[in-house]
Scaffold this active site. Structure first.
Site, PDB file in Angstrom:
ATOM      1  N   GLU A 108       9.068   9.578 -28.514  1.00  0.00           N
ATOM      2  CA  GLU A 108      10.177   9.250 -29.427  1.00  0.00           C
ATOM      3  C   GLU A 108       9.937   7.882 -30.094  1.00  0.00           C
ATOM      4  OE1 GLU A 108      14.050  10.614 -28.536  1.00  0.00           O
ATOM      5  OE2 GLU A 108      13.342  12.143 -27.145  1.00  0.00           O
ATOM      6  N   GLY A 118       0.815  -1.223   0.000  1.00  0.00           N
ATOM      7  CA  GLY A 118       0.000   0.000   0.000  1.00  0.00           C
ATOM      8  C   GLY A 118       0.841   1.261   0.000  1.00  0.00           C
TER       9      GLY A 118
HETATM   10  C1  LIG Z   1       4.664  13.842 -22.772  1.00  0.00           C
HETATM   11  C2  LIG Z   1       4.936  13.760 -24.253  1.00  0.00           C
HETATM   12  C3  LIG Z   1       6.005  14.464 -24.781  1.00  0.00           C
HETATM   13  C4  LIG Z   1       6.231  14.465 -26.169  1.00  0.00           C
HETATM   14  N1  LIG Z   1       7.245  15.230 -26.678  1.00  0.00           N
HETATM   15  C5  LIG Z   1       7.351  15.364 -28.033  1.00  0.00           C
HETATM   16  C6  LIG Z   1       8.272  16.299 -28.622  1.00  0.00           C
HETATM   17  O1  LIG Z   1       9.044  16.966 -27.917  1.00  0.00           O
HETATM   18  N2  LIG Z   1       8.276  16.455 -29.968  1.00  0.00           N
HETATM   19  C7  LIG Z   1       7.457  15.739 -30.782  1.00  0.00           C
HETATM   20  O2  LIG Z   1       7.513  15.929 -32.000  1.00  0.00           O
HETATM   21  N3  LIG Z   1       6.578  14.825 -30.260  1.00  0.00           N
HETATM   22  C8  LIG Z   1       6.497  14.641 -28.920  1.00  0.00           C
HETATM   23  N4  LIG Z   1       5.585  13.750 -28.381  1.00  0.00           N
HETATM   24  C9  LIG Z   1       4.730  13.004 -29.276  1.00  0.00           C
HETATM   25  C10 LIG Z   1       5.044  11.516 -29.305  1.00  0.00           C
HETATM   26  O3  LIG Z   1       6.230  11.281 -30.025  1.00  0.00           O
HETATM   27  C11 LIG Z   1       3.815  10.794 -29.889  1.00  0.00           C
HETATM   28  O4  LIG Z   1       2.822  10.854 -28.899  1.00  0.00           O
HETATM   29  C12 LIG Z   1       4.104   9.349 -30.265  1.00  0.00           C
HETATM   30  O5  LIG Z   1       4.958   9.289 -31.377  1.00  0.00           O
HETATM   31  C13 LIG Z   1       2.822   8.585 -30.592  1.00  0.00           C
HETATM   32  O6  LIG Z   1       1.988   9.288 -31.454  1.00  0.00           O
HETATM   33  P1  LIG Z   1       0.445   9.496 -31.071  1.00  0.00           P
HETATM   34  O7  LIG Z   1       0.395   9.999 -29.687  1.00  0.00           O
HETATM   35  O8  LIG Z   1      -0.167  10.325 -32.115  1.00  0.00           O
HETATM   36  O9  LIG Z   1      -0.171   8.050 -31.071  1.00  0.00           O
HETATM   37  P2  LIG Z   1      -0.727   7.291 -32.368  1.00  0.00           P
HETATM   38  O10 LIG Z   1       0.249   7.351 -33.465  1.00  0.00           O
HETATM   39  O11 LIG Z   1      -2.115   7.732 -32.632  1.00  0.00           O
HETATM   40  O12 LIG Z   1      -0.768   5.795 -31.834  1.00  0.00           O
HETATM   41  C14 LIG Z   1      -1.839   5.239 -31.092  1.00  0.00           C
HETATM   42  C15 LIG Z   1      -1.557   3.758 -30.923  1.00  0.00           C
HETATM   43  O13 LIG Z   1      -1.524   3.115 -32.209  1.00  0.00           O
HETATM   44  C16 LIG Z   1      -0.293   2.426 -32.367  1.00  0.00           C
HETATM   45  N5  LIG Z   1       0.106   2.450 -33.762  1.00  0.00           N
HETATM   46  C17 LIG Z   1       0.151   3.510 -34.602  1.00  0.00           C
HETATM   47  N6  LIG Z   1       0.587   3.147 -35.808  1.00  0.00           N
HETATM   48  C18 LIG Z   1       0.845   1.824 -35.740  1.00  0.00           C
HETATM   49  C19 LIG Z   1       1.328   0.847 -36.652  1.00  0.00           C
HETATM   50  N7  LIG Z   1       1.668   1.161 -37.915  1.00  0.00           N
HETATM   51  N8  LIG Z   1       1.442  -0.434 -36.248  1.00  0.00           N
HETATM   52  C20 LIG Z   1       1.118  -0.772 -34.970  1.00  0.00           C
HETATM   53  N9  LIG Z   1       0.662   0.091 -34.058  1.00  0.00           N
HETATM   54  C21 LIG Z   1       0.532   1.374 -34.429  1.00  0.00           C
HETATM   55  C22 LIG Z   1       0.680   3.161 -31.471  1.00  0.00           C
HETATM   56  O14 LIG Z   1       1.802   2.363 -31.137  1.00  0.00           O
HETATM   57  C23 LIG Z   1      -0.204   3.472 -30.276  1.00  0.00           C
HETATM   58  O15 LIG Z   1      -0.286   2.346 -29.461  1.00  0.00           O
HETATM   59  C24 LIG Z   1       5.392  13.696 -27.013  1.00  0.00           C
HETATM   60  C25 LIG Z   1       4.361  12.951 -26.462  1.00  0.00           C
HETATM   61  C26 LIG Z   1       4.114  12.979 -25.112  1.00  0.00           C
HETATM   62  C27 LIG Z   1       2.957  12.161 -24.560  1.00  0.00           C
END
Ligand SMILES: Cc1cc2nc3c(=O)[nH]c(=O)nc-3n(C[C@H](O)[C@H](O)[C@H](O)COP(=O)(O)OP(=O)(O)OC[C@H]3O[C@@H](n4cnc5c(N)ncnc54)[C@H](O)[C@@H]3O)c2cc1C
Length: 385
Positions: free
Chosen positions: A368, A345
């Site tokens: 990333e 806990g």
């Molecule tokens: C706190 C935080 C900080 C960040 N900082 C930065 C930053 O400084 N600069 C920047 O540019 N970005 C940044 N990001 C963005 C981050 O890189 C993205 O959130 C990440 O790449 C995932 O993209 P998405 O959130 O649009 O998810 P989506 O792409 O919508 O994915 C949703 C789900 O689908 C899955 N998925 C998508 N495509 C496929 C595929 N072809 N095959 C299998 N599974 C798939 C993903 O793995 C995930 O599980 C940040 C994000 C967060 C949360």
């Protein structure tokens, strides 16, 4: 393979460990509550040289090897994750585009300011409609004489609200997109048409802000293209190379946090008494500790090897960096879960840092490149051979 590091780096690691224990850890909870790092702590981070770990010496940085750099991140990640994130954009995704592909003029103009921590950089690739599918970005840049005009919206940009310099990816040729139609631009804070939108409310990583960046007819000079005229259309390659390196940093941060969680769990198991004896005497607890230690050991070898390969072969480590990120971050998720279980806990209570590590670490499997995207990268590299 030889993971020995120079004496100078060993001393640096010792001073980072002391800094973490004496200055960062004591204010970890305050930073969590206030959602900001005090200015004087950022100043101490500057004085330690933390903003320029990965920036070459000739441009004012420490020019550490990749191996030494991941070791520093490991040390820094033994406390609140936001401290590493504060310096990560200057060392990683926010500066590496310039280090790898920038013109000499761009390097001289920006790298010394980033290395000293006078300026903060950010990396603006993700958009509401383009996350994993980064090539699907909608932000555009259109040539207008000796300027480019950028329009679009980025989101989830780490350090976006405090950044003096943003590396911004925009479509310059919609027909070619990732194959010669995306360009990387350097956009300075204060450029008309460039503003910060919403600061997102997150599950964890408090003390580090993630923001929306808005570009409305934002005019930047033609020499803002990273690498200059010859690199127009080559920005997607710059982004991917930058992320290869950034992924090693994320892997290291997960590893450092996992190591600290193991130590906290070992200490707690020794002192928590149930049924008349320390819980460390129960086999169920011992097996969890053994599992955590083994997974951390494997992850560390993998990460150091990928970093060493990058330092010694000069070849891209795309597959290895993706494997290191995938393995270290998934491993740290399992370790955090076991650490919380061992603490019972108390692990769920804000009084101890375990629940914060648990929340902060969750992010490492997403940014990333998600774990799924790392698997796609690894398979693509494998099938190329
Ligand atoms: C706190 C935080 C900080 C960040 N900082 C930065 C930053 O400084 N600069 C920047 O540019 N970005 C940044 N990001 C963005 C981050 O890189 C993205 O959130 C990440 O790449 C995932 O993209 P998405 O959130 O649009 O998810 P989506 O792409 O919508 O994915 C949703 C789900 O689908 C899955 N998925 C998508 N495509 C496929 C595929 N072809 N095959 C299998 N599974 C798939 C993903 O793995 C995930 O599980 C940040 C994000 C967060 C949360």
């Amino acid at each position: 393979m030889d993971f020995t590091i120079p004496e100078e780096t060993r001393l640096m690691l010792q001073s980072v460990r002391r800094f973490v224990e004496n200055e960062l850890e004591p204010i970890s909870r305050q930073v969590e509550e206030e959602d900001r790092i005090p200015d004087e702590v950022v100043q101490s981070m500057r004085e330690l040289g933390l903003f320029g770990l990965a920036i070459p010496r000739e441009y004012g940085g420490l020019g550490l090897s990749t191996l030494a750099e991941v070791m520093v991140y490991e040390e820094l990640s033994r406390t609140n994750a936001c401290f590493r994130t504060r310096i990560a954009t200057n060392n990683g995704i926010g500066s590496q585009g310039i280090v790898l592909d920038g013109t000499e003029e761009q390097k001289r103009r920006y790298l010394p300011r980033l290395a000293s921590g006078e300026w903060t950089a950010c990396f603006a690739l993700s958009e509401p409609e383009a996350g994993s599918d980064a090539a699907g970005i909608r932000t555009t840049a259109v040539r207008d004489g000796d300027h480019w005009v950028i329009n679009g919206r980025k989101h989830f940009i780490t350090n976006g609200d405090i950044a003096d310099l943003a590396t911004v990816f925009a479509v310059t040729d919609p027909q070619k997109r990732a194959r010669g139609g995306i360009t990387a631009f350097l956009v300075e804070r204060g450029t008309p048409g460039f503003s910060v939108g919403t600061v997102e409310r997150k599950m964890g990583m408090r003390g580090s802000h993630t923001c929306e960046l808005i570009f409305e007819d934002c005019r930047v000079p033609a020499d803002s293209v990273i690498g200059g005229e010859a690199m127009v259309g080559q920005g997607f390659k710059t982004a991917m190379k930058t992320l290869d390196k950034g992924r090693l940093g994320v892997a290291a941060s997960a590893l450092g946090a996992a190591q600290r969680l193991l130590e906290l769990s070992r200490d707690y198991a020794r002192q928590r008494v149930q049924f008349g004896r320390p819980i460390a005497e129960f086999q169920a607890i011992r097996f969890m500790l053994a599992e955590m230690a083994t997974q951390i050991y494997a992850a560390r070898q993998m990460l150091y090897h990928a970093a060493w390969l990058r330092d010694h072969t000069g070849r891209p480590v795309t597959g290895q960096a993706a494997m290191a990120k995938l393995f270290c971050t998934e491993m740290a998720g399992r370790v955090a879960d076991m650490a919380l279980q061992i603490h019972g806990g108390m692990g769920y209570m804000k009084e101890l840092p375990v629940e914060r590590f648990y929340r902060d670490l969750r992010l490492t499997r997403i940014y990333e490149g998600t774990s799924e995207i790392q698997r796609l990268v690894i398979a693509r590299e494998l099938l190329k051979e």
